[in-house]
Design a protein around this motif. Sequence first.
Motif, short mmCIF file in Angstrom:
data_model
loop_
_atom_site.label_atom_id
_atom_site.label_comp_id
_atom_site.label_asym_id
_atom_site.label_seq_id
_atom_site.Cartn_x
_atom_site.Cartn_y
_atom_site.Cartn_z
N MET A 42 -1.70 10.78 -9.42
CA MET A 42 -0.72 10.54 -9.15
C MET A 42 -1.65 8.53 -9.28
N ARG A 43 -0.86 7.96 -9.89
CA ARG A 43 -0.75 6.37 -9.41
C ARG A 43 -1.43 5.78 -7.71
N ASN A 44 -1.78 5.07 -8.18
CA ASN A 44 -2.21 4.25 -6.31
C ASN A 44 -0.72 3.86 -5.78
N PRO A 45 0.14 3.74 -5.03
CA PRO A 45 1.39 3.47 -4.71
C PRO A 45 0.85 1.82 -4.28
N SER A 75 -0.31 -2.19 -3.51
CA SER A 75 -0.83 -3.09 -3.74
C SER A 75 -2.22 -3.04 -3.95
N LYS A 76 -3.18 -4.10 -5.04
CA LYS A 76 -4.46 -4.21 -4.77
C LYS A 76 -4.26 -5.37 -3.05
#
Lengths: 167, 390
Positions: free
Chosen positions: B1-4, B6-7
């Motif tokens: 799963m992608r990291n939800p 923001s940096k």
Amino acid sequence: MNENKEALRIEILKYLEKHSRVDLRELAVLMGVEEAEAANEMAEMEKEKIICGYHTLIDWDKTGVEMVTALIEVRVTPQRDRGFDRIAERIYNYPEVYAVYLISGSYDLLVTLEGKSLKEVSRFVSEKLSPIEGVLNTATHFILKKYKDHGTIMIPKKESERMLVTP
Amino acid sequence: MRNPLSKKIIDIQPSGIRRFFDVANEMEDAISLGVGEPDFDTPWRIRDEGIFSLEKGRTFYTSNAGLKELRKEICKYLERKIGVTYDPLKETLVTVGGSEAIDVGLRCMLDPGDEVLIPQPSYVSYLPCTVMADGVPVVVPLQYENNFKLTVEDLEKYTTPKTKVLIMPFPNNPTGSIMTREDLEPVADFVKEHDLYVMSDEIYSELTYQTKHVSIASLPGMRERTLVINGFSKGFAMTGWRLGYCCGPEMIIEQMTKLHQFAIMCAPTTSQYAAVEGLKNCEDEVEEMRQSYNQRRRFLMHEFKRMGLECFEPFGAFYVFPSIKEFKMSSEEFATRLLREEKVAVVPGTAFGECGEGFLRISYAYSLDDLKEALGRVERFINRLREAQL
């Protein structure tokens, strides 16, 4: 009187009105002046009868003491040369009379009375107050509950619900 | 799963003293000197007006920029208080607290890489809001020796060709420091010379002692480069109503209104109706609160002097910022031990930037009785520390 002195006096009075038991040293700190200056102003204002006394606000209902308070409206005929003052004096000299005010409107004097019972107050009205020469008629109102007195709300204040620390 | 996430948001560190705040807020029987809000209830006539507006069924949105009547009153108020005239229709935006105005203002003024000068110690939101707006926060440490005022020497050290906005957090939370007209003049000249914009957070403007608050916007040539942020939380004791505002050049306010419209719609309607009453009829109540704060301020200064705790005299807000450097421990350690050993909550100076190290923020938004009890405990604590140092 210079402006600073006047401002200091008013600040002292406003504080004393709510906290008459404050000690002089602390009062001076709060007002940002030397103790001697605060003491001086207070003494002067006592002498000038600006400060008329240091009283305590008591909720007698919470004690075992029986006490009723009545507000009595009094209509009078003012006397020649003396207006209402002579009649007011005859009333306010009674120790059970708590306050007497000259009032604008449909009656003349408002008398606050404290007594042990309704009966005692009624007796005062019929035996002492009404017979005074010049008193035309009276209307007596008994106080049932004091919500606020002398600017103080008589119901205990809620606890603070603020958070302990916030930025 | 992608990291939800923001940096940007991950890179924003939660406040280092978050832990301390959490511990303190869980302590049940502690006495606090740690709160950043008034101890007074909102004046009754304001609350009554809020209740009345609810009774009348005024539960709709207002226009995005805020009730016209409120904006007019805000402009009259600012003209009275800081001597600057704004157009209620084009140069005024009603926000959800001053905080929203800080956030939205920075978003509307910054492009990626633009630098923002943030004098510290100061309120916690300027830095993260700058980062979220793609700006680069540049901390300007204020000096105790200057009573935590901002000087041109400070600015010179940190200004670069990329600097665009200067935050002016005065009267200051947490130091209580204020900037007089004489203090502001050289700063204003510097701002004009370097073509900067100023975001002036004047939320404590009602709470200055001995001298009246001066806004940098009132200095010659500054109105067109200043965004004035203010609100009802502190002076009117309305923190929970969440109502603030900002006034400034039409060009900025217009864009802020656009963002505010998409993000918020409008500030709370009940609060807006109530605030109209505050601006129209509460001068006496505000003055009474100010006088009460001033008395407590004098009391605290007197007590710190007696205890031999080093502290400059603050003339604004409701904080004092004593130094605890003599005890040779960090602010957070001091605050943690004070909380544990004497059950008094204060805020470590480092909550407001690293240069707050060695200081504590003590709030006097408390009754005199509470202050006395708390200071008695503080005194006991520092006496113990001093004995241990011997």
